[in-house]
Design a protein around this motif. Structure first.
Motif, PDB file in Angstrom:
ATOM      1  N   GLN A   1       2.392  15.369 -12.764  1.00 52.23           N
ATOM      2  CA  GLN A   1       1.280  16.060 -13.415  1.00 52.23           C
ATOM      3  C   GLN A   1       1.259  17.536 -13.030  1.00 52.23           C
ATOM      4  O   GLN A   1       0.932  18.393 -13.838  1.00 52.23           O
ATOM      5  N   GLN A   9       0.834  -1.200   0.000  1.00 50.50           N
ATOM      6  CA  GLN A   9       0.000   0.000   0.000  1.00 50.50           C
ATOM      7  C   GLN A   9       0.872   1.255   0.000  1.00 50.50           C
ATOM      8  O   GLN A   9       0.585   2.213  -0.719  1.00 50.50           O
ATOM      9  N   LEU A  29       2.288   1.778  -3.425  1.00 48.76           N
ATOM     10  CA  LEU A  29       1.265   2.293  -4.333  1.00 48.76           C
ATOM     11  C   LEU A  29       1.002   3.772  -4.068  1.00 48.76           C
ATOM     12  O   LEU A  29       0.895   4.575  -5.006  1.00 48.76           O
ATOM     13  N   LEU A  30       0.929   4.139  -2.801  1.00 52.53           N
ATOM     14  CA  LEU A  30       0.717   5.549  -2.459  1.00 52.53           C
ATOM     15  C   LEU A  30       1.893   6.414  -2.919  1.00 52.53           C
ATOM     16  O   LEU A  30       1.702   7.543  -3.390  1.00 52.53           O
ATOM     17  N   GLU A  42       3.786   5.800  -5.508  1.00 51.77           N
ATOM     18  CA  GLU A  42       3.664   5.928  -6.964  1.00 51.77           C
ATOM     19  C   GLU A  42       2.608   6.972  -7.332  1.00 51.77           C
ATOM     20  O   GLU A  42       2.812   7.780  -8.244  1.00 51.77           O
ATOM     21  N   ILE A  43       1.495   6.959  -6.623  1.00 55.65           N
ATOM     22  CA  ILE A  43       0.441   7.950  -6.879  1.00 55.65           C
ATOM     23  C   ILE A  43       0.966   9.350  -6.591  1.00 55.65           C
ATOM     24  O   ILE A  43       0.744  10.285  -7.368  1.00 55.65           O
ATOM     25  N   ARG A  44       1.682   9.504  -5.488  1.00 55.92           N
ATOM     26  CA  ARG A  44       2.262  10.799  -5.136  1.00 55.92           C
ATOM     27  C   ARG A  44       3.209  11.284  -6.229  1.00 55.92           C
ATOM     28  O   ARG A  44       3.149  12.440  -6.664  1.00 55.92           O
ATOM     29  N   LEU A  99       3.265  10.401  -9.378  1.00 58.02           N
ATOM     30  CA  LEU A  99       2.496  10.747 -10.582  1.00 58.02           C
ATOM     31  C   LEU A  99       1.820  12.106 -10.436  1.00 58.02           C
ATOM     32  O   LEU A  99       1.781  12.904 -11.387  1.00 58.02           O
ATOM     33  N   LEU A 100       1.289  12.374  -9.249  1.00 54.57           N
ATOM     34  CA  LEU A 100       0.652  13.675  -9.017  1.00 54.57           C
ATOM     35  C   LEU A 100       1.675  14.807  -9.099  1.00 54.57           C
ATOM     36  O   LEU A 100       1.383  15.883  -9.628  1.00 54.57           O
TER      37      LEU A 100
END
Length: 130
Positions: free
Chosen positions: A125, A111, A114-115, A117-119, A121-122
């Protein structure tokens, strides 16, 4: 001196040992009853009604009660085996719990990854113009 002895006697190890001795004594009585009242009559039945506890021979004026010795050996073997089974079961439960905890840690790690990776990516962006 009394206070020092009292402090010594009330330390955790001594109390734990005393509890273990009491429980061990009670367990020994249970196993002795199991052997004397259930197992040995069945063994005697299988051996044609032989009762080990009554076996003895006379050597001069001395009576050697080897049946009682055989009974004690059987008691020891059953107690040892019972303790082995209990410890084996407890160790198995402990290993199972450790495996579950390890799996839970791996799930948390997944988890977190994954968090992250999301961070990331954000962040990408937010930096890149659309």
């Amino acid at each position: 001196m009394w206070n020092e002895f009292k402090a010594f006697a009330m330390r955790g190890n001594i109390v734990d040992l005393a509890i273990g001795v009491v429980i061990g004594g009670a367990f020994g009585k249970i196993v002795t009853s199991l052997v004397n009242d259930i197992i040995m009559p069945l063994v005697g039945l299988l051996l044609g009604g032989l009762d080990f506890s009554g076996l003895s021979f006379t050597f001069g004026d001395a009576v050697v009660k080897y049946g009682s010795f055989i009974q004690t050996i059987v008691n020891f073997l059953i107690i040892s085996f019972s303790i082995f089974i209990v410890i084996r079961t407890l160790n198995g439960l402990r290993r199972k719990k450790e495996a579950e905890e390890e799996a839970a840690e791996e799930a948390v790690d997944a988890q977190e990854e994954l968090l992250k990776e999301i961070r990331d990516l954000l962040k990408q962006q937010a930096k890149s113009p659309e």
